[in-house]
Write a protein that holds these residues in place. Sequence first.
Motif, PDB file in Angstrom:
ATOM      1  N   GLN A   3       9.911 -34.578 -66.777  1.00 52.26           N
ATOM      2  CA  GLN A   3       9.010 -34.691 -67.909  1.00 52.26           C
ATOM      3  C   GLN A   3       9.370 -33.669 -68.966  1.00 52.26           C
ATOM      4  OE1 GLN A   3       4.747 -35.180 -67.365  1.00 52.26           O
ATOM      5  NE2 GLN A   3       4.464 -33.293 -68.495  1.00 52.26           N
ATOM      6  N   SER A   4       9.413 -34.090 -70.237  1.00 53.26           N
ATOM      7  CA  SER A   4       9.655 -33.168 -71.331  1.00 53.26           C
ATOM      8  C   SER A   4       8.326 -32.573 -71.755  1.00 53.26           C
ATOM      9  CB  SER A   4      10.314 -33.915 -72.502  1.00 53.26           C
ATOM     10  OG  SER A   4       9.474 -34.947 -72.947  1.00 53.26           O
ATOM     11  N   GLY A   5       8.403 -31.389 -72.407  1.00 52.91           N
ATOM     12  CA  GLY A   5       7.176 -30.768 -72.876  1.00 52.91           C
ATOM     13  C   GLY A   5       6.560 -29.893 -71.813  1.00 52.91           C
ATOM     14  N   ASN A   6       5.336 -29.470 -72.072  1.00 55.08           N
ATOM     15  CA  ASN A   6       4.689 -28.502 -71.209  1.00 55.08           C
ATOM     16  C   ASN A   6       4.002 -29.156 -70.014  1.00 55.08           C
ATOM     17  OD1 ASN A   6       4.071 -25.580 -71.094  1.00 55.08           O
ATOM     18  ND2 ASN A   6       1.984 -26.328 -71.013  1.00 55.08           N
ATOM     19  N   ILE A   7       4.144 -28.542 -68.852  1.00 57.68           N
ATOM     20  CA  ILE A   7       3.490 -28.983 -67.632  1.00 57.68           C
ATOM     21  C   ILE A   7       2.291 -28.087 -67.388  1.00 57.68           C
ATOM     22  CG2 ILE A   7       3.721 -29.232 -65.132  1.00 57.68           C
ATOM     23  CD1 ILE A   7       6.741 -29.639 -65.596  1.00 57.68           C
ATOM     24  N   THR A   8       1.118 -28.670 -67.205  1.00 52.82           N
ATOM     25  CA  THR A   8      -0.080 -27.878 -66.922  1.00 52.82           C
ATOM     26  C   THR A   8      -0.347 -27.862 -65.425  1.00 52.82           C
ATOM     27  OG1 THR A   8      -1.465 -29.820 -67.334  1.00 52.82           O
ATOM     28  CG2 THR A   8      -1.117 -28.293 -69.176  1.00 52.82           C
ATOM     29  N   ALA A   9      -0.808 -26.714 -64.930  1.00 53.98           N
ATOM     30  CA  ALA A   9      -0.973 -26.561 -63.490  1.00 53.98           C
ATOM     31  C   ALA A   9      -2.263 -25.829 -63.154  1.00 53.98           C
ATOM     32  CB  ALA A   9       0.215 -25.801 -62.901  1.00 53.98           C
ATOM     33  N   VAL A  10      -2.803 -26.123 -61.964  1.00 53.34           N
ATOM     34  CA  VAL A  10      -3.931 -25.399 -61.388  1.00 53.34           C
ATOM     35  C   VAL A  10      -3.494 -24.883 -60.026  1.00 53.34           C
ATOM     36  CG1 VAL A  10      -6.242 -25.626 -60.403  1.00 53.34           C
ATOM     37  CG2 VAL A  10      -5.733 -26.655 -62.622  1.00 53.34           C
ATOM     38  N   ILE A  32       5.806 -24.348 -68.255  1.00 51.22           N
ATOM     39  CA  ILE A  32       4.654 -24.491 -67.363  1.00 51.22           C
ATOM     40  C   ILE A  32       3.523 -23.582 -67.822  1.00 51.22           C
ATOM     41  CG2 ILE A  32       3.795 -24.275 -64.995  1.00 51.22           C
ATOM     42  CD1 ILE A  32       6.630 -24.771 -64.009  1.00 51.22           C
ATOM     43  N   THR A  33       2.305 -24.123 -67.898  1.00 55.13           N
ATOM     44  CA  THR A  33       1.126 -23.348 -68.252  1.00 55.13           C
ATOM     45  C   THR A  33       0.083 -23.512 -67.158  1.00 55.13           C
ATOM     46  OG1 THR A  33       1.483 -23.642 -70.628  1.00 55.13           O
ATOM     47  CG2 THR A  33      -0.737 -23.011 -69.926  1.00 55.13           C
ATOM     48  N   VAL A  34      -0.373 -22.410 -66.584  1.00 56.76           N
ATOM     49  CA  VAL A  34      -1.451 -22.446 -65.597  1.00 56.76           C
ATOM     50  C   VAL A  34      -2.774 -22.441 -66.350  1.00 56.76           C
ATOM     51  CG1 VAL A  34      -2.536 -21.289 -63.640  1.00 56.76           C
ATOM     52  CG2 VAL A  34      -0.044 -21.273 -63.876  1.00 56.76           C
ATOM     53  N   VAL A  35      -3.517 -23.531 -66.254  1.00 58.91           N
ATOM     54  CA  VAL A  35      -4.746 -23.671 -67.040  1.00 58.91           C
ATOM     55  C   VAL A  35      -5.979 -23.192 -66.291  1.00 58.91           C
ATOM     56  CG1 VAL A  35      -3.831 -25.540 -68.452  1.00 58.91           C
ATOM     57  CG2 VAL A  35      -4.982 -26.079 -66.294  1.00 58.91           C
ATOM     58  N   ALA A  36      -5.870 -23.013 -64.953  1.00 63.04           N
ATOM     59  CA  ALA A  36      -7.021 -22.535 -64.178  1.00 63.04           C
ATOM     60  C   ALA A  36      -6.569 -22.224 -62.761  1.00 63.04           C
ATOM     61  CB  ALA A  36      -8.146 -23.572 -64.143  1.00 63.04           C
ATOM     62  N   ASP A  37      -7.432 -21.505 -62.020  1.00 62.54           N
ATOM     63  CA  ASP A  37      -7.229 -21.354 -60.589  1.00 62.54           C
ATOM     64  C   ASP A  37      -8.566 -21.586 -59.896  1.00 62.54           C
ATOM     65  OD1 ASP A  37      -8.736 -18.951 -60.609  1.00 62.54           O
ATOM     66  OD2 ASP A  37      -6.941 -17.758 -60.968  1.00 62.54           O
ATOM     67  N   ASP A  54      -1.426 -31.529 -64.867  1.00 57.13           N
ATOM     68  CA  ASP A  54      -0.348 -32.389 -64.357  1.00 57.13           C
ATOM     69  C   ASP A  54      -0.103 -32.151 -62.873  1.00 57.13           C
ATOM     70  OD1 ASP A  54       0.365 -33.500 -66.944  1.00 57.13           O
ATOM     71  OD2 ASP A  54       1.199 -31.531 -67.409  1.00 57.13           O
ATOM     72  N   VAL A  55      -0.196 -30.880 -62.446  1.00 56.77           N
ATOM     73  CA  VAL A  55       0.145 -30.503 -61.077  1.00 56.77           C
ATOM     74  C   VAL A  55      -0.932 -29.584 -60.512  1.00 56.77           C
ATOM     75  CG1 VAL A  55       1.859 -29.401 -59.578  1.00 56.77           C
ATOM     76  CG2 VAL A  55       2.600 -30.612 -61.619  1.00 56.77           C
ATOM     77  N   VAL A  56      -1.243 -29.773 -59.231  1.00 54.94           N
ATOM     78  CA  VAL A  56      -2.172 -28.891 -58.524  1.00 54.94           C
ATOM     79  C   VAL A  56      -1.455 -28.334 -57.299  1.00 54.94           C
ATOM     80  CG1 VAL A  56      -4.390 -28.681 -57.341  1.00 54.94           C
ATOM     81  CG2 VAL A  56      -4.129 -30.295 -59.249  1.00 54.94           C
ATOM     82  N   PHE A  57      -1.384 -27.012 -57.196  1.00 54.90           N
ATOM     83  CA  PHE A  57      -0.876 -26.363 -55.984  1.00 54.90           C
ATOM     84  C   PHE A  57      -2.091 -26.053 -55.112  1.00 54.90           C
ATOM     85  CE2 PHE A  57       2.599 -25.702 -58.918  1.00 54.90           C
ATOM     86  CZ  PHE A  57       3.725 -25.851 -58.116  1.00 54.90           C
ATOM     87  N   MET A  58      -2.198 -26.724 -53.969  1.00 56.63           N
ATOM     88  CA  MET A  58      -3.420 -26.711 -53.170  1.00 56.63           C
ATOM     89  C   MET A  58      -3.187 -26.089 -51.788  1.00 56.63           C
ATOM     90  SD  MET A  58      -6.667 -27.989 -53.179  1.00 56.63           S
ATOM     91  CE  MET A  58      -6.715 -29.525 -54.145  1.00 56.63           C
ATOM     92  N   ASP A  59      -3.909 -25.005 -51.496  1.00 58.49           N
ATOM     93  CA  ASP A  59      -3.852 -24.407 -50.169  1.00 58.49           C
ATOM     94  C   ASP A  59      -4.470 -25.376 -49.159  1.00 58.49           C
ATOM     95  OD1 ASP A  59      -3.483 -22.571 -48.142  1.00 58.49           O
ATOM     96  OD2 ASP A  59      -5.275 -21.414 -48.615  1.00 58.49           O
ATOM     97  N   VAL A  60      -4.068 -25.266 -47.909  1.00 59.15           N
ATOM     98  CA  VAL A  60      -4.566 -26.152 -46.863  1.00 59.15           C
ATOM     99  C   VAL A  60      -5.916 -25.696 -46.333  1.00 59.15           C
ATOM    100  CG1 VAL A  60      -4.152 -26.970 -44.526  1.00 59.15           C
ATOM    101  CG2 VAL A  60      -2.296 -27.000 -46.176  1.00 59.15           C
TER     102      VAL A  60
END
Length: 228
Positions: A3-10, A32-37, A54-60
């Motif tokens: 994907q081109s452009g900025n990727i938003t992540a939580v 990449i921009t982290v928009v929240a945690d 766009d993306v969520v990094f999720m702990d188990v």
Amino acid sequence: MEQSGNITAVVVDDQAMVRQGFAALLGAQPDITVVADAADGAEAVDRVTRLHPDVVFMDVRMPVMDGLEAARRILAAGLDPAPRIIMLTTFDLDDYVFEALRAGCSGFLLKDAPADELARAARLAVSGEALLAPTVTRRLIADAVARHPGPTARRAAGSPAARRLAELTPREREVLEQIATGRSNQEIAEVLFISEETVKTHVRRVLQKLQLRDRVQAVVFAYENGVA
């Protein structure tokens, strides 16, 4: 294609140091921009459904609501496009990881992965171009299916899954078999002696015909339906 452009992540983890560390590593990337945690699954559902990253990094494993339940709720929320969820895990959670992939998560990443792998995971998840940690993912899925086939395995010949599978051309089925091994488009092209662009076209058609969102779901489908 990525994907081109900025990727938003939580970033979601119950340990503040892990959240802050991951956010710092991701935020240092120009695309990449982290928009929240979030510190638990309930917070994750709230933030993701409001912010549409766009993306969520999720702990188990987390208090209040675990990562798998949070992922299920996020993916059932009807967000368009749905975020790509990457589970943060360790080797001792094989069954949990498989259930997460079956639920629609886009892959997983080991918590001790280096910084460049973290950013690469975000880009790959958004592009849908390649499987995260393919060798380990393949082993986890194969082991989990062997131990717990579940109601979707060993489909009957007339089932919806079997009918969709029958719509694939011989070449598309070959490509599905290669996807299930965790190979990238470039590697599939080399194995099948075709161009990478042709592989991309076949992959797109395989996902469309099988009604799957990405390659991770294709791997799960292949194992559950005896293709892999």
